[in-house]
Every structure is written in structure tokens, then in C-alpha cells.
Scaffold this motif. Structure first.
Motif: not given
Length: 421
Positions: A305-309, A326-341
């Protein structure tokens, strides 16, 4: 001694000796007044049985101040969309619940057939309930029957008076969900606790949660919480049609079953029938959801189940405390391709995924894989497509859980029948 008689002796030692299922629990009903009696330690004196062990009291009511209670808002996923509901009445070992008649006094109908209600404040504007919450036949599911009051007749306050009046004109008016409660029971609007349940909709996406009115039952006043029109259906035998509500569960190392503790998944019809989603109105309001049958869905050992600590620690820690994988995101580095993000994934980016369950560990590698995850269990169709029928376990519990938010929109209360409105 014959082989059959030996078997009977052994089985007489207990159901478990022969691998037989445990005997069914006795048929029981809990209402809002019963919850409060249990909270206040009056259950024994008022002959209110304890709640089933699988039902958490904190998911039903909260008591922010002594003698004051709040319904608890719960998140769910409906066909992949977020929604929220409240829980009022609970049944155990009832195979069927019946719709009951509710009477609304009117002066007549206009040319278009619209009932002409008495104005608010007139005693005749208050609904007349036919069955009370202490009856085993009680349900908060009512068929509205409009009754034309003869000129000069005194206000009716019970269904018996209407029956005794003889040939009154009566017309059917649809389905109303309304839970009865004592006049002295204080039920306040629930707090939208997005810290504990961050997958709850935002406040602007939630409709009225406590619409209270007063009616009559057997000649005496009775209060009710009004949850609106058209949220259930019934068949020719007046049996209210149930819809499945799925709670995803896991087994711990000892083999004990536990709930993941996240949002439940609302179903769309009987299991493995391929039934289309439940009906909605032209404005997108749900025309179902008042009456649910609880199912436990046993997930594979690979499920997480996804949860962010980082951003939602209260939610994360509550799941961990319950033993959920629990599954948590291993990296919070944004890689979505949106330069404004910006360089980092934000809390609002993650909120739509909180509480979702998947069997694919690679979904937690990055925000990109999270968004592109192929299997999230957020609908009945996804559960049925990915899991074997043996994973679904029907329970003996049914509940009243009317929506207050559906697919990101408030559930409209403007059509509620109350006080001549």
C-alpha cells in the motif's frame, strides 16, 4: 461403533475438530444510539452487544467533547476515482434488509404531478416513519408515500392513523435514506481529517454531512439524519439491493488476517458478473451507495500500500503500526518532464496515489513509475481481473454508508425531503 458414529463423537468436541466453519453470529443491528451507548459504557445496561471485532469504533464515531459526537468520514475508491462516505447503521448476519414505508402529508398534486408540501413549521410537514430503530425490521431505507390530507383533518403522527383514516389518496415518491436517532444525541459535522486520511477529498469537494430533521414515529417525535434521495433500489420483494464494498487484507507471519487500513474499494455489482457501473444522475450524482455488503479481499504477499513518510507521516506511521506492508517512493526527484514543476516531487503530486495497493514493487521506484503503474487496485474490475475468485471472502456484515463526495464532487443534498422543503 460405526464409522459414522465415531465421526459424530469427534465433531462433537467442537467445530474445529472436523474442520467445520464456526457457527454464524447471531443476527444483530447497531444504530447511532447503540454506538453512543457503547462509547459511554451503557452497552450492557441497554443490552447493546459489543461491535464485531473487525469493526473499529474510531471508524464510526469520534467524541471531540464529552457528550458530543461526530460521524467519521471514510475514504474509498469508486471505479478508480476518490470518494468519501459516512457510516451509520450496521447489521450482522442479516441476509436481507427491507425498504420500509415513510409517509409525507401533502395538500395534493399540481397538474404535473408534483406533490404540494405543507410549509416548514407546519406539523404536517414532518415525515412519519413506520418502523423504529429498536425493531429488527428497522432499516434507514424508506419508500416515500405522499398522502393527501383531507380538509380539516388533524395532523397525522403515525402510520396507524393513516391506515385507520381509510381511503386516502396515496402516491409513491421514491427512495430516501434517513437514519433515526434520539433527539438528545448530539451529532456534529465530521472533521475532514486529511492528516490521518490524506486521500479524503478536499473540503470543497464534500457535500452536506449532517442534515438533521424531526419526524414522527408512533405518534411521538423522532429525529433523523437525512442523506437524500435515490441512493438505493429494491426488488419486487422489497429487499434492498446490496452493493459490494471491498476491504483489502493481508496475512501476517502467523497467518492472521489484517486490513491494510487504507481506503476501501466500492463495487459496481455482484462479483464476476461483468455488470456495468452503478447509475448516476444527469449531473453525475451517485444513484447507489447507501447499502453495502462488506467483502475481505486477500491480497498476494507481494502487495504493498502506497504511503509517503516524508509528506504524510501520520498516515504512513498508522499503516506501519498496523503491520501493513507499505511501499514508499524511493526517490523524490521529479522526472516528469515539466520544466515549471521544480526539482522535487510535491505532496499534492502524491496525494492521488495514497492508499492505493499494487503488487508491482517497481511502481515505487520514482514518481514517473508511480504515475505509470500498470496495476492499482481501485475498482471492482481491477480486483476481479487480477485476482482469483478464492481471494474474495463475503462477510456477514452490511452497512449504511451514504456518499458525501463522489468523483471529486460534493453529493448534492438539494433534493432531500425535510420539513416541507
Amino acid at each position: 461403533m460405526t464409522r459414522v458414529s465415531i465421526a459424530l463423537v469427534v465433531c462433537g468436541l467442537g467445530a474445529g475438530a472436523c474442520g467445520l466453519p464456526a457457527p454464524p453470529a447471531p443476527a444483530r443491528l447497531w444504530t447511532l444510539d447503540d454506538y453512543v451507548a457503547l462509547y459511554e459504557g451503557r452497552g450492557g445496561a441497554e443490552k447493546v452487544p459489543p461491535l464485531p471485532t473487525t469493526v473499529l469504533p474510531e471508524r464510526l464515531l469520534a467524541e471531540p467533547n464529552p457528550g458530543q459526537y461526530q460521524l467519521v468520514m471514510s475514504p474509498t475508491f469508486e471505479e478508480g476515482y476518490a470518494a468519501a462516505y459516512l457510516t451509520t447503521d450496521l447489521w450482522q448476519s442479516f441476509n436481507e434488509i427491507w425498504v420500509q414505508p415513510l409517509y409525507i402529508q401533502v395538500t395534493g398534486w399540481n397538474a404535473a404531478g408534483v406533490p404540494q408540501l405543507f410549509p416548514a413549521g407546519d406539523p404536517r410537514s414532518q415525515p412519519i416513519f413506520s418502523v423504529g430503530p429498536k425493531s429488527r425490521f428497522y432499516s434507514p431505507y424508506w419508500e416515500i408515500l405522499y398522502v393527501k390530507v383531507p380538509d380539516g383533518a388533524p395532523p397525522y403522527t403515525s402510520w396507524r392513523e393513516i391506515a385507520d383514516a381509510g381511503s386516502l389518496e396515496v402516491r409513491a415518491g421514491g427512495a430516501l435514506t434517513a437514519s433515526l436517532l434520539s433527539a438528545d444525541l448530539i451529532i456534529m459535522p465530521p472533521v475532514n481529517d486529511r492528516d490521518r486520511f490524506p486521500d479524503l477529498p478536499s473540503p470543497e469537494q464534500i457535500g452536506p454531512t449532517v442534515v438533521r430533521g424531526t419526524g414522527y414515529l408512533d405518534g411521538a417525535p423522532i429525529d433523523y439524519l437525512n442523506f437524500g434521495m435515490g441512493a438505493f433500489q429494491w426488488d419486487a420483494d422489497r429487499v434492498v439491493q446490496e452493493v459490494p464494498l471491498f476491504d483489502m487484507v493481508f496475512r501476517d507471519d502467523a497467518g492472521t488476517v489484517h486490513s491494510f487500513g487504507g481506503p476501501k474499494v466500492g463495487g459496481s455489482g455482484p462479483l464476476f458478473t461483468g455488470r456495468l457501473p452503478q447509475p448516476t444522475s444527469s449531473s453525475g450524482q451517485p444513484r447507489y451507495g447507501a447499502y453495502w455488503r462488506l467483502y475481505n479481499v486477500e491480497m498476494p504477499s507481494t502487495a504493498r500500500i502506497f504511503a509517503s513518510e516524508t509528506y504524510f507521516k501520520t498516515f504512513h506511521d498508522a499503516l506501519v503500526a498496523g503491520g501493513a506492508p507499505v511501499g514508499d517512493l524511493q526517490s523524490l526527484v521529479y522526472d516528469g518532464g515539466d520544466p515549471q514543476h521544480g526539482p522535487t516531487v510535491l505532496a499534492d503530486d502524491l496525494r492521488p496515489f495514497l492508499g492505493l495497493v499494487t503488487t508491482h514493487a517497481e511502481c515505487f521506484a520514482s514518481f514517473k513509475t508511480l504515475r505509470g503503474c500498470a496495476v492499482w487496485f481501485s475498482s471492482q474490475t481491477e480486483l476481479e481481473d487480477e485476482l482469483d475468485v478464492t481471494a474474495f471472502h463475503k462477510t456477514d456484515l452490511t452497512v449504511t454508508c451514504p456518499f458525501v463526495s463522489y468523483r471529486g464532487s460534493p453529493v448534492d443534498a438539494s433534493s432531500m425531503i425535510a420539513g416541507g422543503q
